[in-house]
Write a protein that holds these residues in place. Structure first.
Motif, PDB file in Angstrom:
ATOM      1  N   ILE A   1       0.750  -1.263  -0.164  1.00  0.00           N
ATOM      2  CA  ILE A   1      -0.322   0.377  -0.138  1.00  0.00           C
ATOM      3  C   ILE A   1       1.131   0.852   0.125  1.00  0.00           C
ATOM      4  N   LYS A   2       1.774   1.263   0.780  1.00  0.00           N
ATOM      5  CA  LYS A   2       2.940   3.015   1.088  1.00  0.00           C
ATOM      6  C   LYS A   2       3.349   2.327  -0.194  1.00  0.00           C
ATOM      7  N   LYS A   3       4.290   1.558  -1.198  1.00  0.00           N
ATOM      8  CA  LYS A   3       5.000   1.816  -2.448  1.00  0.00           C
ATOM      9  C   LYS A   3       3.567   2.534  -3.288  1.00  0.00           C
ATOM     10  N   LYS A   4       2.319   1.828  -3.845  1.00  0.00           N
ATOM     11  CA  LYS A   4       1.335   2.284  -4.518  1.00  0.00           C
ATOM     12  C   LYS A   4       0.695   3.996  -3.861  1.00  0.00           C
ATOM     13  N   GLN A   5       1.076   4.423  -3.421  1.00  0.00           N
ATOM     14  CA  GLN A   5       0.938   5.428  -2.459  1.00  0.00           C
ATOM     15  C   GLN A   5       2.029   6.054  -3.005  1.00  0.00           C
ATOM     16  N   LYS A   6       2.984   5.838  -2.802  1.00  0.00           N
ATOM     17  CA  LYS A   6       4.478   6.915  -3.665  1.00  0.00           C
ATOM     18  C   LYS A   6       4.356   6.925  -4.729  1.00  0.00           C
ATOM     19  N   GLU A   7       3.073   5.673  -5.484  1.00  0.00           N
ATOM     20  CA  GLU A   7       3.502   5.540  -7.174  1.00  0.00           C
ATOM     21  C   GLU A   7       2.237   6.882  -7.594  1.00  0.00           C
ATOM     22  N   ILE A   8       1.446   6.859  -6.764  1.00  0.00           N
ATOM     23  CA  ILE A   8       0.271   8.089  -6.824  1.00  0.00           C
ATOM     24  C   ILE A   8       0.858   9.331  -7.107  1.00  0.00           C
ATOM     25  N   VAL A   9       1.416   9.856  -6.139  1.00  0.00           N
ATOM     26  CA  VAL A   9       1.911  10.966  -5.831  1.00  0.00           C
ATOM     27  C   VAL A   9       2.856  11.048  -7.315  1.00  0.00           C
ATOM     28  N   ALA A  10       4.343   9.558  -7.660  1.00  0.00           N
ATOM     29  CA  ALA A  10       4.863  10.159  -8.934  1.00  0.00           C
ATOM     30  C   ALA A  10       3.531  10.509 -10.489  1.00  0.00           C
ATOM     31  N   PHE A  11       2.768   9.562 -10.241  1.00  0.00           N
ATOM     32  CA  PHE A  11       1.804  10.104 -11.764  1.00  0.00           C
ATOM     33  C   PHE A  11       0.937  11.352 -11.421  1.00  0.00           C
ATOM     34  N   GLU A  12       0.460  12.230 -10.120  1.00  0.00           N
ATOM     35  CA  GLU A  12      -0.403  12.944 -10.005  1.00  0.00           C
ATOM     36  C   GLU A  12       1.088  14.047 -10.337  1.00  0.00           C
ATOM     37  N   SER A  13       2.195  14.182 -10.086  1.00  0.00           N
ATOM     38  CA  SER A  13       2.842  15.322 -10.524  1.00  0.00           C
ATOM     39  C   SER A  13       2.992  15.000 -12.194  1.00  0.00           C
ATOM     40  N   PHE A  14       3.254  13.771 -12.821  1.00  0.00           N
ATOM     41  CA  PHE A  14       2.477  14.197 -13.901  1.00  0.00           C
ATOM     42  C   PHE A  14       1.101  14.455 -14.818  1.00  0.00           C
ATOM     43  N   GLN A  15       0.312  14.509 -14.105  1.00  0.00           N
ATOM     44  CA  GLN A  15      -1.301  14.385 -14.265  1.00  0.00           C
ATOM     45  C   GLN A  15      -1.528  13.290 -14.910  1.00  0.00           C
TER      46      GLN A  15
ATOM     47  N   LEU B   1      -6.993  -5.897   3.801  1.00  0.00           N
ATOM     48  CA  LEU B   1      -5.746  -6.489   4.919  1.00  0.00           C
ATOM     49  C   LEU B   1      -7.183  -5.819   6.173  1.00  0.00           C
ATOM     50  N   ASP B   2      -8.540  -4.900   5.812  1.00  0.00           N
ATOM     51  CA  ASP B   2      -9.127  -4.624   6.857  1.00  0.00           C
ATOM     52  C   ASP B   2      -9.765  -6.327   6.889  1.00  0.00           C
ATOM     53  N   ASN B   3      -9.308  -7.882   5.400  1.00  0.00           N
ATOM     54  CA  ASN B   3     -10.085  -8.166   6.573  1.00  0.00           C
ATOM     55  C   ASN B   3      -9.285 -10.246   6.649  1.00  0.00           C
ATOM     56  N   ILE B   4      -8.366  -9.292   7.551  1.00  0.00           N
ATOM     57  CA  ILE B   4      -7.655  -9.834   8.517  1.00  0.00           C
ATOM     58  C   ILE B   4      -8.328 -10.112   9.562  1.00  0.00           C
ATOM     59  N   PRO B   5      -8.525 -11.099  10.826  1.00  0.00           N
ATOM     60  CA  PRO B   5      -9.292 -10.464  11.757  1.00  0.00           C
ATOM     61  C   PRO B   5      -8.248 -10.333  13.193  1.00  0.00           C
TER      62      PRO B   5
ATOM     63  N   ILE C   1      -4.323   2.809  -9.965  1.00  0.00           N
ATOM     64  CA  ILE C   1      -3.131   2.608  -8.263  1.00  0.00           C
ATOM     65  C   ILE C   1      -4.322   3.147  -7.593  1.00  0.00           C
ATOM     66  N   GLU C   2      -5.038   4.100  -7.570  1.00  0.00           N
ATOM     67  CA  GLU C   2      -6.685   3.941  -6.300  1.00  0.00           C
ATOM     68  C   GLU C   2      -7.110   2.678  -6.139  1.00  0.00           C
ATOM     69  N   ALA C   3      -7.267   2.212  -7.628  1.00  0.00           N
ATOM     70  CA  ALA C   3      -8.467   0.595  -7.471  1.00  0.00           C
ATOM     71  C   ALA C   3      -7.562  -0.203  -6.596  1.00  0.00           C
ATOM     72  N   GLU C   4      -6.270  -0.320  -7.050  1.00  0.00           N
ATOM     73  CA  GLU C   4      -5.501  -0.950  -6.242  1.00  0.00           C
ATOM     74  C   GLU C   4      -5.307  -1.212  -4.777  1.00  0.00           C
ATOM     75  N   ILE C   5      -5.373   0.183  -4.510  1.00  0.00           N
ATOM     76  CA  ILE C   5      -4.280   0.070  -3.409  1.00  0.00           C
ATOM     77  C   ILE C   5      -5.789  -0.456  -2.798  1.00  0.00           C
ATOM     78  N   SER C   6      -7.211  -0.055  -3.509  1.00  0.00           N
ATOM     79  CA  SER C   6      -8.116  -0.307  -2.892  1.00  0.00           C
ATOM     80  C   SER C   6      -9.004  -1.451  -2.317  1.00  0.00           C
ATOM     81  N   ALA C   7      -7.370  -2.736  -3.098  1.00  0.00           N
ATOM     82  CA  ALA C   7      -8.405  -3.530  -2.929  1.00  0.00           C
ATOM     83  C   ALA C   7      -7.676  -4.697  -2.042  1.00  0.00           C
TER      84      ALA C   7
END
Length: 152
Positions: free
Chosen positions: A67-81, A100-104, A89-95
Motif C-alpha cells: 500500500i505504501k509503495k502504491k501511495q508513492k506511485e500515485i504521488v509520482a503519477f499525479e505530478s505527471f498529471q 488487509l481489513d479482512n484479516i481478523p 493505482i487507487e483501485a489497486e490500493i483499495s483492493a
C-alpha cells in the motif's frame, strides 16, 4: 510569577499572554498520574498486544508495504498529471486495503485503537464537564455553565 505575568487587569486579576501556558506543578503531576493509569488500562494492554501481533504478521506487513509503495506511485503519477494511472493505482490500493481489513488481527487492532480513542475522549469529556461545572470557561463568569449568572 515571571515578569511578563505580573501585569494585572483593571480588576486586579493577573493578566496572562494567551500564548503562554501556565500550569501548576500539582496539576501536571496529576495529569501524568492519570496518563500512567490509562497506560495500565485493559484498552491499552489490548492495543499493545494487537500492535505486537501486527508487527510480527508477515502477510499484514507485506500488504502495508504494498500500500505504501502504491501511495508513492500515485504521488509520482499525479505530478505527471496522469489521471488514468492514478485511478488504476487507487483501485489497486483499495483492493489491498480490503484484503488487509479482512484479516481478523487487523480488525482487532483497529478495534483496540477505537477503544483507546473512546477512553481518551471520555476522560477529556469528564474533565471538561467537571471544570465547566465550576467555571463557565467561555465567559469566565465564575458561574456554572448551566446558568448565565443573571438570575435564570
Amino acid at each position: 510569577m515571571t515578569q511578563q505575568h505580573q501585569q494585572q487587569t483593571d480588576c486586579g486579576i493577573p493578566k496572562f499572554d494567551s500564548r503562554d501556558t501556565v500550569i501548576r506543578e500539582d496539576i501536571m503531576a496529576k495529569a501524568k498520574e492519570l496518563a500512567a493509569l490509562i497506560g495500565t488500562s485493559e484498552e491499552v494492554q489490548q492495543f499493545k498486544k494487537a500492535e505486537q501481533q501486527i508487527q510480527k504478521h508477515d502477510k499484514v506487513q507485506s500488504l502495508i508495504s504494498a500500500i505504501k509503495k502504491k501511495q508513492k506511485e500515485i504521488v509520482a503519477f499525479e505530478s505527471f498529471q496522469n489521471k488514468a494511472m492514478v485511478d488504476k493505482i487507487e483501485a489497486e490500493i483499495s483492493a489491498l486495503q480490503d484484503e488487509l481489513d479482512n484479516i481478523p488481527l487487523v480488525t482487532d487492532f483497529q478495534q483496540s485503537q477505537s477503544d483507546i480513542n473512546y477512553l481518551l475522549q471520555l476522560v477529556i469529556s469528564v474533565i471538561s464537564d467537571t471544570v465547566s461545572q465550576k467555571v463557565n470557561v467561555e465567559t469566565g463568569s465564575g458561574e456554572p455553565a448551566t446558568t448565565s449568572g443573571y438570575g435564570d
